[in-house]
Scaffold this motif. Structure first.
Motif, short mmCIF file in Angstrom:
data_model
loop_
_atom_site.label_atom_id
_atom_site.label_comp_id
_atom_site.label_asym_id
_atom_site.label_seq_id
_atom_site.Cartn_x
_atom_site.Cartn_y
_atom_site.Cartn_z
N SER A 44 0.84 -1.19 0.01
CA SER A 44 0.03 0.02 -0.05
C SER A 44 0.79 1.35 0.07
O SER A 44 0.54 2.23 -0.84
CB SER A 44 -1.09 0.05 1.26
N ALA A 45 1.62 1.45 0.76
CA ALA A 45 2.47 2.38 1.04
C ALA A 45 3.45 2.63 -0.23
O ALA A 45 3.80 3.79 -0.78
CB ALA A 45 3.49 2.51 2.33
N THR A 46 4.03 1.59 -0.94
CA THR A 46 4.80 1.52 -2.11
C THR A 46 3.81 2.37 -3.29
O THR A 46 4.53 3.11 -3.96
CB THR A 46 5.26 0.40 -2.45
N ALA A 51 2.11 6.89 -6.82
CA ALA A 51 1.09 7.46 -7.25
C ALA A 51 1.31 8.92 -7.06
O ALA A 51 1.00 9.96 -7.79
CB ALA A 51 -0.24 6.90 -6.58
N CYS A 52 2.04 9.32 -5.69
CA CYS A 52 2.06 10.78 -5.56
C CYS A 52 3.22 11.34 -6.12
O CYS A 52 3.12 12.59 -6.84
CB CYS A 52 2.40 10.83 -4.17
N THR A 155 3.05 19.64 -3.46
CA THR A 155 2.23 19.12 -2.39
C THR A 155 2.37 17.72 -2.56
O THR A 155 2.33 17.16 -1.64
CB THR A 155 0.96 19.99 -2.44
N PHE A 156 2.20 17.34 -3.78
CA PHE A 156 2.12 15.98 -3.88
C PHE A 156 3.39 15.32 -3.58
O PHE A 156 3.57 14.05 -3.09
CB PHE A 156 1.80 15.53 -5.34
N PHE A 161 6.69 12.18 0.26
CA PHE A 161 7.70 11.77 1.18
C PHE A 161 7.13 11.00 2.27
O PHE A 161 7.76 9.97 2.83
CB PHE A 161 8.26 12.97 1.57
N PHE A 162 5.90 11.24 2.75
CA PHE A 162 5.40 10.71 3.99
C PHE A 162 4.81 9.34 3.66
O PHE A 162 5.03 8.32 4.55
CB PHE A 162 4.28 11.69 4.49
N CYS A 163 4.60 9.15 2.39
CA CYS A 163 4.16 7.55 1.93
C CYS A 163 5.51 6.85 1.79
O CYS A 163 5.54 5.58 2.33
CB CYS A 163 3.62 8.01 0.66
#
Length: 223
Positions: A44-46, A51-52, A155-156, A161-163
């Motif tokens: 999920s995080a990957t 996507a971001c 912003t993305f 980065f947080f993802c």
């Protein structure tokens, strides 16, 4: 405005987004006890990071400011996609982000938090994590428009980065699939950065046994 420029009106985009979110929740139910919590969180995080990154890159390169048309009453400034293929990539990336969130960090985080805390602290800790989750949701909803005005589509990259931090955390935390709730805290004893619950429990056991032994010793001395 971006999605309207490639043929999506607001209602259509919202409908498709909600439909993707709904369908993508089912893999969480089917795979949580098969693939495991940690693996779903990692996937999920990957996916959300990718996507971001795609949305940030495509928007930076192909989305341009569109000024208000003075000849049209009520016209407002907005954004337009200079390349229609890039617009479809942006839309696909948005749906891909929702897909990855819906089967991983959306539901699995709630399940993981419900499992990892020691039994004696579980109710209180779940209350804290629930409050933290909703405070985070509220903060993101309030900050995102401000960030879009200040740094626009970068912003993305901030969200990406947080993802990516989510990828690192998911790779580090232990797998809880198939582990009895009473034994889950022992998984964290092998991880750097967590206090050893086994050591704490052994100290408490020794202290408790010592406390019980004191009256016996005192009684034998008095005799």
């Amino acid at each position: 405005k971006i999605f309207e420029s490639i043929g999506f009106d607001r209602n259509m985009f919202t409908t498709i987004n909600n439909f993707v979110n709904f369908l993508s929740s089912f893999p969480a139910f089917l795979l949580a006890d098969r693939a495991g919590r940690r693996r779903l969180l990692l996937w999920s995080a990957t996916g959300m990071t990718v996507a971001c990154g795609l949305m940030g890159s495509m928007c930076t390169m192909y989305v341009v400011a569109k000024p208000a048309d003075p000849t049209i009453p009520g016209s407002k400034a907005g954004w337009a996609v200079s390349n229609k293929s890039a617009g479809w990539i942006i839309a696909g990336s948005a749906f891909f982000f929702v897909f990855n969130f819906a089967f991983g960090f959306g539901p699995i985080v709630w399940l993981y938090c419900a499992e990892i805390f020691p039994m004696r602290y579980r109710a209180r800790a779940l209350g804290v994590t629930t409050v933290a989750n909703w405070v985070g949701n509220f903060s993101i909803a309030q900050v995102t428009p401000v960030m879009l005005d200040a740094i626009q589509f970068s912003t993305f990259f901030v969200f990406g980065f947080f993802c990516f931090l989510g990828v690192l955390i998911s790779a580090y935390i232990p797998e809880t699939k198939g582990v009895p709730l009473e034994n889950i805290q022992e998984l964290f004893d092998r991880k750097v950065g967590f206090r050893s619950t086994m050591a704490l429990d052994s100290k408490k056991t020794v202290a408790a046994s010592g406390d019980r032994a004191l009256p016996l010793i005192a009684g034998s001395e008095s005799e």
